[in-house]
Design a protein around this motif. Structure first.
Motif, PDB file in Angstrom:
ATOM      1  N   GLU A   1     -10.347   0.152  -3.616  1.00 49.69           N
ATOM      2  CA  GLU A   1     -10.152  -1.282  -3.847  1.00 49.69           C
ATOM      3  C   GLU A   1     -10.423  -2.077  -2.564  1.00 49.69           C
ATOM      4  OE1 GLU A   1      -6.501  -4.189  -5.183  1.00 49.69           O
ATOM      5  OE2 GLU A   1      -6.510  -2.123  -5.920  1.00 49.69           O
ATOM      6  N   MET A   2      -9.903  -1.588  -1.442  1.00 48.99           N
ATOM      7  CA  MET A   2     -10.130  -2.250  -0.152  1.00 48.99           C
ATOM      8  C   MET A   2     -11.616  -2.201   0.218  1.00 48.99           C
ATOM      9  SD  MET A   2      -6.746  -1.026   1.941  1.00 48.99           S
ATOM     10  CE  MET A   2      -7.393  -1.524   3.500  1.00 48.99           C
ATOM     11  N   TYR A   3     -12.242  -1.076  -0.012  1.00 40.87           N
ATOM     12  CA  TYR A   3     -13.667  -0.921   0.282  1.00 40.87           C
ATOM     13  C   TYR A   3     -14.488  -1.936  -0.508  1.00 40.87           C
ATOM     14  CZ  TYR A   3     -18.367   1.001   0.254  1.00 40.87           C
ATOM     15  OH  TYR A   3     -19.735   1.146   0.349  1.00 40.87           O
TER      16      TYR A   3
ATOM     17  N   TYR B   1      -5.533   2.936  -2.737  1.00 41.50           N
ATOM     18  CA  TYR B   1      -6.063   1.596  -2.492  1.00 41.50           C
ATOM     19  C   TYR B   1      -7.358   1.611  -1.691  1.00 41.50           C
ATOM     20  CZ  TYR B   1      -1.795  -0.457  -4.292  1.00 41.50           C
ATOM     21  OH  TYR B   1      -0.775  -0.846  -5.113  1.00 41.50           O
ATOM     22  N   SER B   2      -7.783   2.752  -1.229  1.00 40.90           N
ATOM     23  CA  SER B   2      -8.954   2.783  -0.352  1.00 40.90           C
ATOM     24  C   SER B   2     -10.210   2.258  -1.040  1.00 40.90           C
ATOM     25  CB  SER B   2      -9.197   4.197   0.188  1.00 40.90           C
ATOM     26  OG  SER B   2      -9.403   5.089  -0.887  1.00 40.90           O
TER      27      SER B   2
ATOM     28  N   THR C   1     -13.512  -4.796  -1.808  1.00 41.35           N
ATOM     29  CA  THR C   1     -13.216  -6.149  -1.328  1.00 41.35           C
ATOM     30  C   THR C   1     -13.986  -6.446  -0.049  1.00 41.35           C
ATOM     31  OG1 THR C   1     -11.010  -6.063  -2.304  1.00 41.35           O
ATOM     32  CG2 THR C   1     -11.374  -7.712  -0.579  1.00 41.35           C
TER      33      THR C   1
ATOM     34  N   PHE D   1       0.811  -1.206   0.000  1.00 38.76           N
ATOM     35  CA  PHE D   1       0.000   0.000   0.000  1.00 38.76           C
ATOM     36  C   PHE D   1       0.853   1.268   0.000  1.00 38.76           C
ATOM     37  CE2 PHE D   1      -2.685  -3.188   2.154  1.00 38.76           C
ATOM     38  CZ  PHE D   1      -3.654  -3.279   1.178  1.00 38.76           C
TER      39      PHE D   1
END
Length: 146
Positions: A23-25, A20-21, A27, A13
């Motif tokens: 993408e993480m959200y 990446y926020s 997922t 990250f």
């Protein structure tokens, strides 16, 4: 520990030009939604005591709810488990007009499923004279076939 022994770990990250926020959200959102999907029949029957209830009812019919609690479990979730078995069409539950006693019986489908469970248990418990081949014999036969 020398410099050659040190393994540098890259922070995935840490790339400054990537966010990446989102993408993480996404997922995490997918994981939450997958938990909301309805349980499969296998997942429903995988709960503690579900199969035991069916086999018990095959040999004790009709049973009253308190018998099941006394002989299988007094777990607080037993009423929910009985309701699940009822919704799956495996048991019938009947209350008499004179009392609040609930009678529980296996349906025809429940009878067939309980018989299959007992057949599985008999198969698992059956002693066999089968001796598995050694790993060497297995690979020798496998390579000969190839």
């Amino acid at each position: 520990m020398g410099d050659s022994d040190h393994i540098e770990q890259k922070d995935v990250f840490s790339e400054p030009d990537k966010d990446y926020s989102q993408e993480m959200y996404q997922t995490l959102k997918k994981k939450r939604q997958s938990k909301e999907e309805p349980l499969t029949t296998l997942a429903k029957l995988d709960r503690k005591h579900m199969l035991t209830i069916l086999v018990y009812l095959k040999h004790h019919r009709p049973a009253i709810k308190t018998e099941i609690y006394s002989n299988i479990s007094r777990n607080s979730g037993m009423a929910d488990k009985l309701e699940t078995l009822h919704k799956l069409g495996l048991i019938g539950m009947y209350t008499t007009f004179e009392t609040t006693t609930t009678y529980i019986i296996l349906t025809d489908k429940g009878e067939r499923v309980a018989t299959l469970i007992e057949d599985m248990l008999d198969e698992i418990d059956r002693e066999e004279d089968y001796k598995p081949p050694s790993v060497y014999t297995y690979w020798k036969e496998k390579n000969r076939a190839d």
